[in-house]
Every structure is written in structure tokens, then in C-alpha cells.
Scaffold this motif. Structure first.
Motif, PDB file in Angstrom:
ATOM      1  N   THR A 120     -11.922  17.683   6.057  1.00 59.49           N
ATOM      2  CA  THR A 120     -12.580  18.425   4.692  1.00 59.49           C
ATOM      3  C   THR A 120     -11.820  18.094   3.483  1.00 59.49           C
ATOM      4  N   LEU A 121     -10.939  17.091   3.536  1.00 59.62           N
ATOM      5  CA  LEU A 121     -10.168  16.762   2.470  1.00 59.62           C
ATOM      6  C   LEU A 121     -11.051  16.274   1.396  1.00 59.62           C
ATOM      7  N   PRO A 122     -12.075  15.459   1.765  1.00 60.81           N
ATOM      8  CA  PRO A 122     -12.763  14.891   0.353  1.00 60.81           C
ATOM      9  C   PRO A 122     -13.296  15.963  -0.379  1.00 60.81           C
ATOM     10  N   MET A 123     -13.990  16.884   0.019  1.00 65.24           N
ATOM     11  CA  MET A 123     -14.256  18.014  -0.717  1.00 65.24           C
ATOM     12  C   MET A 123     -13.630  18.992  -1.378  1.00 65.24           C
ATOM     13  N   VAL A 124     -12.404  19.291  -0.496  1.00 66.43           N
ATOM     14  CA  VAL A 124     -11.177  20.004  -1.374  1.00 66.43           C
ATOM     15  C   VAL A 124     -10.685  19.305  -2.458  1.00 66.43           C
ATOM     16  N   ILE A 165       2.923  13.313   2.283  1.00 70.09           N
ATOM     17  CA  ILE A 165       2.041  14.599   1.934  1.00 70.09           C
ATOM     18  C   ILE A 165       1.391  15.035   3.048  1.00 70.09           C
ATOM     19  N   ASP A 166       1.779  16.264   3.472  1.00 67.66           N
ATOM     20  CA  ASP A 166       1.092  16.977   4.374  1.00 67.66           C
ATOM     21  C   ASP A 166       1.260  18.277   4.476  1.00 67.66           C
ATOM     22  N   ALA A 213       0.984  -1.112   0.050  1.00 61.70           N
ATOM     23  CA  ALA A 213      -0.031   0.079   0.050  1.00 61.70           C
ATOM     24  C   ALA A 213       0.787   1.261   0.135  1.00 61.70           C
ATOM     25  N   ALA A 214       1.895   1.243   0.495  1.00 66.29           N
ATOM     26  CA  ALA A 214       2.957   2.364   0.509  1.00 66.29           C
ATOM     27  C   ALA A 214       3.707   2.550  -0.572  1.00 66.29           C
ATOM     28  N   GLY A 215       3.754   1.351  -1.462  1.00 65.29           N
ATOM     29  CA  GLY A 215       4.452   1.651  -3.009  1.00 65.29           C
ATOM     30  C   GLY A 215       5.578   0.905  -2.941  1.00 65.29           C
ATOM     31  N   ARG A 216       6.007   0.276  -1.990  1.00 65.57           N
ATOM     32  CA  ARG A 216       7.138  -0.626  -1.671  1.00 65.57           C
ATOM     33  C   ARG A 216       7.137  -2.125  -2.377  1.00 65.57           C
ATOM     34  N   ARG A 217       8.088  -2.191  -3.526  1.00 65.37           N
ATOM     35  CA  ARG A 217       8.244  -3.734  -4.102  1.00 65.37           C
ATOM     36  C   ARG A 217       8.549  -4.707  -2.956  1.00 65.37           C
ATOM     37  N   GLU A 218       8.251  -5.906  -3.342  1.00 63.37           N
ATOM     38  CA  GLU A 218       8.715  -6.898  -2.648  1.00 63.37           C
ATOM     39  C   GLU A 218      10.133  -7.457  -2.924  1.00 63.37           C
ATOM     40  N   ILE A 219      11.234  -6.963  -2.222  1.00 60.38           N
ATOM     41  CA  ILE A 219      12.367  -7.620  -2.515  1.00 60.38           C
ATOM     42  C   ILE A 219      13.158  -8.131  -1.659  1.00 60.38           C
ATOM     43  N   PRO A 220      14.214  -9.051  -1.838  1.00 65.95           N
ATOM     44  CA  PRO A 220      14.725  -9.756  -0.625  1.00 65.95           C
ATOM     45  C   PRO A 220      15.836  -9.027   0.180  1.00 65.95           C
ATOM     46  N   SER A 221      15.300  -8.324   0.967  1.00 65.82           N
ATOM     47  CA  SER A 221      16.098  -7.133   1.794  1.00 65.82           C
ATOM     48  C   SER A 221      15.486  -6.701   2.831  1.00 65.82           C
ATOM     49  N   PHE A 274      -2.930  14.879  -0.628  1.00 69.01           N
ATOM     50  CA  PHE A 274      -2.791  15.160   0.829  1.00 69.01           C
ATOM     51  C   PHE A 274      -3.178  13.933   1.701  1.00 69.01           C
ATOM     52  N   GLY A 275      -2.213  13.422   2.764  1.00 73.45           N
ATOM     53  CA  GLY A 275      -2.373  12.640   3.607  1.00 73.45           C
ATOM     54  C   GLY A 275      -1.806  11.087   3.043  1.00 73.45           C
ATOM     55  N   THR A 276      -1.359  11.117   1.962  1.00 80.45           N
ATOM     56  CA  THR A 276      -0.897   9.958   1.551  1.00 80.45           C
ATOM     57  C   THR A 276       0.635   9.738   1.428  1.00 80.45           C
ATOM     58  N   GLU A 277       1.332   8.721   1.547  1.00 86.29           N
ATOM     59  CA  GLU A 277       2.784   8.514   1.516  1.00 86.29           C
ATOM     60  C   GLU A 277       3.232   8.139  -0.033  1.00 86.29           C
TER      61      GLU A 277
END
Length: 694
Positions: free
Chosen positions: A667-671, A642-643, A270-278, A623-626
Motif C-alpha cells: 500500500t506504500l505507493p498510495m500512502v 527506513i522501516d 544505489a545505496a548512496g555509497r561513494r566509490e572510495i579506495p577502501s 519507507f523501505g529505502t536505505e
């Protein structure tokens, strides 16, 4: 003492005893209160810098540097076509003079002063005299003009007063049509004084028309004394392949599995990280080793950290491993760039796959072919690391593993075409017999007694001094994905602190320090910036090497990488970023920062090269995402979230900042819906939108 055995090129400084490359700058304003429609810069200017405002009616002895101190340097014109200020940095400047100058002060840095950019000389030549032959000099030119008969100005340094033999030259776009250059300079670097210790300089239109020079900076660079510390090299893995070369959905072995633990980089969390062996994740994400932008990023980071070169983990041209061809291509891509960044290289030979099939019997012909390739393609390069005393190329080997007799290595190394400085791993030189010129240490411990530091110290005390050539090692830890027979925790950087301290304590006993490693993500010996450790390990290396740079300068290299990605399809932007790269490579980091801000302004979240209201809209939607790639999208402060802080970055970069209240999460959804509509419908709103006054 082993220190004399390896080839030293001045770079960096003694560990913790800082010796810096010294630079002194002089600023020249072309045109002054005596010249036609000219104006002198007041010294000191608003930045605290002193200037030399010059005109063709005088000769200037003992020009001052930026601190106001007089020098032995003289300046004088040799020939002049003309000078003026009209149509220069803004067009019609007759009414308000220098105050009408239009330019980007941040991008121009020290040259960004009204009176300096205001007036100019046309198609002239001049001499800078009584220079120090022991120093090199950089010349940075700013030219600007509207309505030209030649949009490009060519600046040239000649060998003597005849101006017949150029030694350096470059072109600058000074203006076109009704537009003028507001933010770009040209630097000719590494200039040595020519005949009679003079720099002979001329400028003219690139196509034979009029050329312009408004302001110039002369930087005198005093080379540092030879380093008192051993060279510092980075062990580098070239073994990462991605869909960039393998095709959609295909990833190389080292992004997929290590020690039998399979992973799939096509799986993205969900954060955008790929699954790697590390257990560590690269700040730039999984990458292709041969990618030019990746190599630029890696080598510039190393240079800013004071690292002298790379030791490439090298599998050769023949081997039982199925990826030997890809490994060679990746290695060659790196080898072809090290000299561009003023670095050295050698290889750490791998013989484990010089076999008939995986885990098969030895194939000595493969090992011979690999050494012959080194002879024909690497050893003949001037940047290959060699022994100072013998001029033998340095050739460490990881092991040896497959061939463990003197006779075998005598046969293999006969293909080198010359003697080599052949270094097996610590305590394994008997496997090569008389062919071994020394050894180098690595990372290892007995897990039961946690003795890796004791092993290093014993090597420095009791082994290194007995060797012809000795290599030391420092590492941040050994944190293997999937487990291993031993683990050395990173301990928040303490392991690296301890291994560097031992290296400093015993630096008289070895010839070079190898940092283990840049990017063995599977084993977790990673100096490359990661999400977990950031730039902290390279910052520790900076302290060890004594370079006058810090973590912020490392982040500048990362920002360049992000800009390369953001403007990937924009050739003009990439040219601007080339200038940023060149400035970092020249270690002119102040200039690089200004050029980068001009090319990729902070707050440009939609990647169009400008900071506008649509960037605010991009921020609102995000806004509010990573983001895994910190600094991408609307992550203006590079923290991965993102803040509200990223709104501040945008606001500060916006030329007409609106009055705005940062929306609360409720109020984020409306904005966000309104901002998404803005992104779809317009690039620049006409008046007021969603409570934001433009």
C-alpha cells in the motif's frame, strides 16, 4: 621499566582493572515550604533522588547527596533580594501550585521535578562551604521566568566573600516576553574551592536587572589516581580532502586511489555509497580532514573511548609531494583543537618526500625546515607529548626512509632547538645512530606463516626492554584495498582482541601504546566507526582503557555529528549543540543525552526542531529505502533502513500520538503519494488526513 619515561596526566584507568573518575551529586531546590509561595521537593523524588530544599531563613549543615547520605558540606545565603514562584516556570501557578509547572523534564534531567522548577530566588548570593580542596566541582544552574526586565541571568563564582573577583561566569536565557526557559541549563565546570574551601556564588540579570535561580546541581568530582597503564595514543591520518576545499567534483588523492587502483568518489551507488579506495566505509561518509565538525566527532569519540591523545602522521612544510600544503593545513586544524578536548598530541614524522622530486635524491634542507617548523609551532605547545624524565618532545618517525645515517639525523635534528625523544620504527634505530632514543612497533607479518602476533610478542619480550623509550601497537587488521604483500584479516574483531591482549600482557615493557590507525582507509587499519564494524573496535578500546562508558555513549557522539549536519544552517540550534559537545567533553554523558534530545528530538525527520505530523509524512515517503549515513533522514533507530521501527521512534516522540497502522509495502505507493502531498501543502493538518487522527 619504561613506564616512567612518558608524561602522564590522569585519564582513564588500568587495563581491565577499572578505576573511574568518581562523582557525587547534590541537588538544591531554591525555595521550600517556608519561603514565600514556595514548595519543598519530596525526598526521594520520582527519580529516586534526594534534595536539599533551601530558603534564606536558615543555614544548612551537612547537606545530603542524591542518595540521601549526609555530607560535610554546608550551604547558606549571603544576600537576598527576594523569592517567589509567580511568573516562574509557567506564569500563574497560584491555583494549582507546582502542578502547573511547564518544562521539559527529559532535557533538565535530575533537575526536572515540579517543585524544583516551580519557585525561585532573585538576585542573591550564597556560599557552599567545607568543600574538599582535592576535588573539583561542577555547578549546573536552572533559571526560568516570564515577563522579565532582564531576559538573561548571569551566574558567577567568586574568589572570596568580597565578591569582587570572578573566577567563572556564564549567562543563561531564562525567558523572554511571555515565554520562559523550559529546557536549558548552564554548567560551570572544573571549579576549585576558593578561599577557606568555599564556593562563593552570585546571580543577577545579565544587563543589571533581575536574575533568577530555581534549581541547582553541585557535582563533586574526585580525580582518579595516576594511571597504572601506559598512555594510549591514536595514529591519525590528516590527509583527506573533498570538494569542501578543492572545489566541486574534486577529491583528494586518498579518496581517489591507493596502490594504483583508481576510484571516483563522484560515482554513487544505489545505496548512496561513494566509490572510495577502501574495503571499509566511514559511518559519516568521505570527509574533509580540516572540517571542524569532523574533528569534534573524531576527538570526542577518542575521549569517550579513553584515548589520551593523537599521533598525527605528519609530512611537514616542505616536500616533493604536491599536497604538502593541504596536509599541513589539515594537521594544524587538528592540532588547534586537541587541547579543547583535554587531549595531547605529537607527530609521527614522514621523511619519504624530503627529496628533490618524487623518488628523487634526498633534500636534507626540506627535512631541516620540517623539524624547524615543529620547533616553532608544535614543541612549544603545553599539550605536546613529552618525556617525563627528560622533558624532551616525543618524535616518532615512520622509517626513516630517505635519511638512513647518524650524521644526517644529527644535522636534521639540530633544528629542533632541544633534544627530542626520536623513535624510528622497530629494528630501525641504527639508521639514526645515537640520535635514536628508542623504537615503536607497527603492523607487519610474513604472509606465508601468518606471524604478526609472534612478531609483536618477540618485540615485547626481547626488544622493548633494551630501548630507552618503547612504543607498542595494537590494530584491528591490515586489509589493503587492491591487495598487498600481506593481509591480516579483521576476523570480526578477534585480531584487535589478540593485539590488545598482548599489549596488556607486556605493558611493563613499553612506555605507550599506539593504536594503528584511526583512519588509514586504504590499508584497512581503521578504528574510526565504519558501516562494516560500527563502533565495535572503539568499544573494545573502552574495555581496555577501563573507562565507565560503552558503545551507547559512542553513539551519542555520532548523534551529535548527525544533528550538526541536520541543523547546519540554524545558528540557534548549533549553540544548543555546542552545549551538548561541552557536556560530552566534560564526560557528563547523562546531561549530554538530555540536551541532545531537547535540541534534536528523536523523530524530527524534517529537521525543523519539532516532532509533528510532517515527520510522519517524511517517514512514509522514505519507507523501505536505505541510507548510508545511518540516522539521517527518517532513520530514527540508526540501522540504515527506513522501516516500521522508525515509525515507532516518531510515534514515541510525537506529543499527541495518532492511532495509525503502519502501511504494508503493497500500500506504500498510495500512502506515499498522500504523504508527499501533505509535505507540499501544509505543515500541520487541521483535523484528519489519510486515516491519521491528529
Amino acid at each position: 621499566m619504561h613506564r616512567s619515561r612518558l608524561f602522564f596526566i590522569a585519564c582513564g584507568a588500568a587495563a581491565l582493572s577499572v578505576v573511574h573518575v568518581s562523582a557525587q551529586s547534590y541537588l538544591f531546590d531554591f525555595g521550600n515550604d517556608q519561603s514565600f509561595r514556595g514548595a519543598s521537593v519530596a525526598s526521594p523524588d520520582g527519580n529516586g533522588s534526594h534534595w536539599n530544599s533551601v530558603w534564606s531563613g536558615d543555614f544548612y549543615s551537612g547537606v545530603v547527596d542524591t542518595t540521601g547520605a549526609a555530607s560535610t558540606i554546608n550551604f547558606g545565603f549571603s544576600s537576598v533580594v527576594g523569592n517567589d514562584s509567580f511568573n516562574g516556570p509557567a506564569g500563574d501557578t497560584i491555583v494549582n501550585g507546582p502542578a502547573d509547572s511547564v518544562y521539559n523534564a527529559a532535557a533538565l534531567g535530575a533537575l526536572g521535578v515540579d517543585e524544583a522548577v516551580y519557585d525561585y530566588y532573585v538576585n542573591s548570593t550564597f556560599e557552599i562551604q567545607q568543600l574538599d580542596p582535592a576535588k573539583t566541582y561542577d555547578l549546573t544552574f536552572y533559571g526560568s521566568h516570564k515577563f522579565n526586565n532582564d531576559d538573561v541571568t548571569r551566574y558567577t563564582v567568586y574568589s572570596d566573600a568580597s565578591l569582587s573577583t570572578p573566577v567563572a561566569s556564564g549567562d543563561l536565557l531564562v525567558g523572554f516576553g511571555s515565554n520562559h526557559n523550559q529546557d536549558t541549563t548552564l554548567t560551570l565546570s572544573g571549579l576549585s574551592p576558593q578561599t577557606n574551601d568555599i564556593l562563593y556564588v552570585g546571580f543577577e540579570g545579565g544587563s543589571g536587572g533581575s536574575g533568577y535561580l530555581n534549581a541547582m546541581r553541585l557535582t563533586a568530582i574526585t580525580p582518579p589516581p595516576p594511571p597504572t597503564r601506559p598512555k594510549v595514543y591514536m595514529h591519525y591520518m590528516p590527509w583527506f580532502d573533498t570538494p569542501e576545499t578543492l572545489g566541486p567534483g574534486n577529491w583528494g588523492l586518498h579518496w581517489r586511489q591507493t596502490r594504483g587502483v583508481p576510484t571516483d568518489p563522484n560515482n554513487v551507488d544505489a545505496a548512496g555509497r561513494r566509490e572510495i579506495p577502501s574495503n571499509f566505509y566511514p559511518k559519516i561518509g568521505p570527509y574533509q580532514s580540516s572540517n571542524e565538525t569532523v574533528i569534534e566527532y573524531h576527538l570526542l569519540l577518542m575521549k569517550v573511548a579513553g584515548i589520551d591523545g593523537v599521533l598525527i602522521d605528519w609530512y611537514g612544510v616542505q616536500g616533493a609531494n604536491g599536497d604538502v600544503g593541504g596536509l599541513l593545513s589539515n594537521s594544524n586544524a587538528i592540532v588547534d583543537r586537541v587541547d579543547d578536548f583535554g587531549m595531547e598530541f605529537a607527530v609521527v614524522l614522514e621523511d619519504r618526500f624530503s627529496t628533490n622530486g618524487i623518488n628523487g635524491p634526498p633534500n636534507i634542507a626540506a627535512a631541516e625546515a620540517n623539524v624547524a617548523y615543529l620547533r616553532d609551532n608544535y614543541f612549544n605547545r603545553p599539550e605536546y607529548i613529552r618525556d617525563t624524565d627528560t622533558n624532551d618532545p616525543l618524535l616518532p618517525i615512520f622509517g626513516p626512509i630517505t635519511f638512513e645515517t647518524e650524521a644526517e639525523w644529527t644535522q636534521i635534528l639540530a633544528n629542533a632547538g632541544e633534544d627530542v625523544d626520536f623513535l624510528p620504527l622497530w629494528y630501525q634505530s641504527n639508521d639514526a645512530g645515537a640520535n635514536a632514543a628508542g623504537e615503536y612497533s607497527w603492523v607487519f607479518e610474513d604472509e606465508a606463516v601468518d606471524d604478526h602476533l609472534a612478531r609483536l610478542e618477540d618485540y615485547y619480550l626481547n626488544r622493548a626492554d633494551t630501548l630507552g623509550t618503547a612504543g607498542a601497537s595494537a590494530y584491528p587488521g591490515f586489509d589493503v584495498f587492491g591487495g598487498a604483500s600481506f593481509q591480516i584479516p579483521h576476523d570480526g574483531g578477534q585480531t584487535l582482541t589478540d593485539t590488545l591482549a598482548l599489549a596488556q600482557q607486556y605493558e611493563d615493557s613499553y612506555d605507550f601504546l599506539q593504536l594503528v590507525t584511526w583512519n588509514d582507509f586504504g590499508e584497512g587499519t581503521v578504528f574510526e566507526p565504519t558501516l562494516e564494524a560500527g563502533f565495535s573496535y572503539l568499544a573494545q578500546v573502552q574495555q581496555y582503557t577501563g573507562v565507565p562508558y560503552d558503545e551507547q555513549d559512542l553513539e551519542l557522539v555520532y548523534r551529535l555529528y548527525l544533528a550538526r549536519q541536520e541543523y547546519a544552517g540554524d545558528a540557534a540550534k548549533q549553540n544548543e549543540l555546542d552545549a551538548v559537545s561541552a557536556a560530552i567533553n566534560a564526560l557528563d554523558l547523562e546531561q549530554a543525552a538530555g540536551l541532545l534530545e531537547a535540541a534534536a528530538p528523536a523523530g524530527d525527520y524534517d529537521g525543523d526542531g519539532e516532532v509533528t505530523i510532517t515527520d510522519w509524512a517524511t517517514w512514509v515517503v522514505a519507507f523501505g529505502t536505505e541510507t548510508v549515513l545511518h540516522g539521517s533522514g527518517a532513520d530514527g533507530n540508526f540501522d540504515g533502513v527506513i522501516d516500521a521501527a522508525d515509525y515507532t521512534v516518531w510515534r514515541d516522540g510525537y506529543t499527541a500520538p495518532p492511532t495509525m497502522v503502519v502501511p504494508e509495502p503493497s500500500t506504500l505507493p498510495m500512502v506515499a503519494a498522500a504523504a508527499a502531498y501533505l509535505l507540499r501543502s501544509v505543515r500541520t493538518p487541521a483535523a484528519v488526513f489519510c486515516g491519521v487522527n491528529r
